[in-house]
Scaffold this active site. Structure first.
Site, PDB file in Angstrom:
ATOM      1  N   GLU A  81      -3.742  -6.713  -0.208  1.00 56.28           N
ATOM      2  CA  GLU A  81      -5.032  -7.035  -0.813  1.00 56.28           C
ATOM      3  C   GLU A  81      -5.322  -8.530  -0.845  1.00 56.28           C
ATOM      4  O   GLU A  81      -6.455  -8.935  -1.121  1.00 56.28           O
ATOM      5  CB  GLU A  81      -5.090  -6.457  -2.229  1.00 56.28           C
ATOM      6  CG  GLU A  81      -5.197  -4.930  -2.240  1.00 56.28           C
ATOM      7  CD  GLU A  81      -5.109  -4.327  -3.631  1.00 56.28           C
ATOM      8  OE1 GLU A  81      -4.727  -5.054  -4.564  1.00 56.28           O
ATOM      9  OE2 GLU A  81      -5.407  -3.127  -3.770  1.00 56.28           O
ATOM     10  N   GLU A 112      17.113   3.267   0.599  1.00 55.09           N
ATOM     11  CA  GLU A 112      17.300   2.247  -0.432  1.00 55.09           C
ATOM     12  C   GLU A 112      18.772   1.949  -0.722  1.00 55.09           C
ATOM     13  O   GLU A 112      19.096   1.000  -1.433  1.00 55.09           O
ATOM     14  CB  GLU A 112      16.602   2.648  -1.728  1.00 55.09           C
ATOM     15  CG  GLU A 112      17.229   3.806  -2.467  1.00 55.09           C
ATOM     16  CD  GLU A 112      16.547   4.038  -3.810  1.00 55.09           C
ATOM     17  OE1 GLU A 112      17.268   4.055  -4.816  1.00 55.09           O
ATOM     18  OE2 GLU A 112      15.307   4.202  -3.852  1.00 55.09           O
TER      19      GLU A 112
END
Length: 273
Positions: A81, A112
């Site tokens: 953004e 992960e």
């Protein structure tokens, strides 16, 4: 050192399946209201990290977010953004997550848990000591993130983190830790809820404050925003009208000719000296 994951502690609520829709919504909202107060407690930590980020970005460095699961996705959202909101390049703020881009939509099993892959992913971007790396992990124990920050520390790269447990391995690894302790989740262990909200709030604060410090906002306006749809073009026209006192027709022409709100305002002021 003793370490207790409050994000994994039992919810303050039980028998959720017996609650009405109204009761569920009310109780979730009650828990959510506590999150901004938890963030407030961490403001000094946030400030310390943002000061480092601003210094590095002003000197030509970049900001990296690295995480897994929800935490990784939130970093990618914040990074993605920045260009449309502040008109910066896509490589100034970069989001990386365990499992790569495919993991944005669908979880990649055990990604992960790899202690080496986070650093390898950073190397793809030619990471160096000009940059800042923020590890994001609600638990504060994600091996992918901790391993990346350990390597960064060894290479002289500034590290920060956003976690929701006090005294976690991640916070002990990061040079500038941010610990927002939100307590047990409404659904036990579902850290996409309060912990995710806390991380999103902190990310908003970090990127917005840094971009303002870099001069990407004037007054309170996004003068460098990308004009990528009709809504944003109309917003840009209103901003030019407010800043210059000209009418919307002239503002639209200025915007069309100069390509950004900032440049349109400058051109108008220069032409009316």
């Amino acid at each position: 050192m003793n370490f207790h994951k409050t994000t994994e502690s039992d919810s303050h609520y039980d028998h959720l399946e017996k609650m009405s829709i109204q009761k569920l919504l009310s109780n979730i909202n009650r828990e959510d209201k506590t999150v901004p107060f938890a963030v407030e407690e961490s403001l000094p930590q946030i400030e310390a990290l943002v000061e480092q980020i601003v210094l590095k970005l002003k000197a030509g460095g970049r900001l990296f977010y690295i995480g897994a699961g929800t935490s990784g996705r939130l970093g990618i959202v914040d990074a993605s953004e920045c260009p449309p909101t502040f008109g910066v390049s896509h490589d100034l703020v970069v989001g990386i997550m365990a499992g790569g881009d495919s993991a944005i939509r669908k979880a990649v099993e055990f990604a992960e848990d790899d202690t080496e892959q986070g650093w390898k992913d950073l190397l793809d971007f030619q990471i160096d000591p000009q940059d800042v790396v923020i590890g994001i992990a609600a638990s504060g124990t994600t091996p992918y993130v901790i391993g990346a920050l350990e390597k960064c520390n060894a290479k002289g790269i500034i590290t920060g983190c956003i976690t929701c447990n006090q005294g976690s391995p991640l916070a002990r690894t990061a040079q500038f830790p941010i610990e927002v302790v939100v307590g047990p989740e409404f659904v036990t262990g579902s850290s996409r809820m309060k912990a995710g909200t806390a991380q999103k709030l902190v990310l908003n604060m970090i990127s917005t404050t840094a971009m303002i410090q870099l001069g990407r906002v004037e007054g309170n306006k996004m003068v460098d925003m990308q004009l990528s749809n009709h809504k944003l073009v109309e917003r840009g026209i209103r901003m030019i009208c407010e800043a210059t006192g000209t009418d919307s027709f002239m503002a639209a022409k200025l915007l069309e000719n100069h390509g950004s709100v900032r440049n349109a305002i400058k051109a108008f002021n220069h032409g009316n000296r």
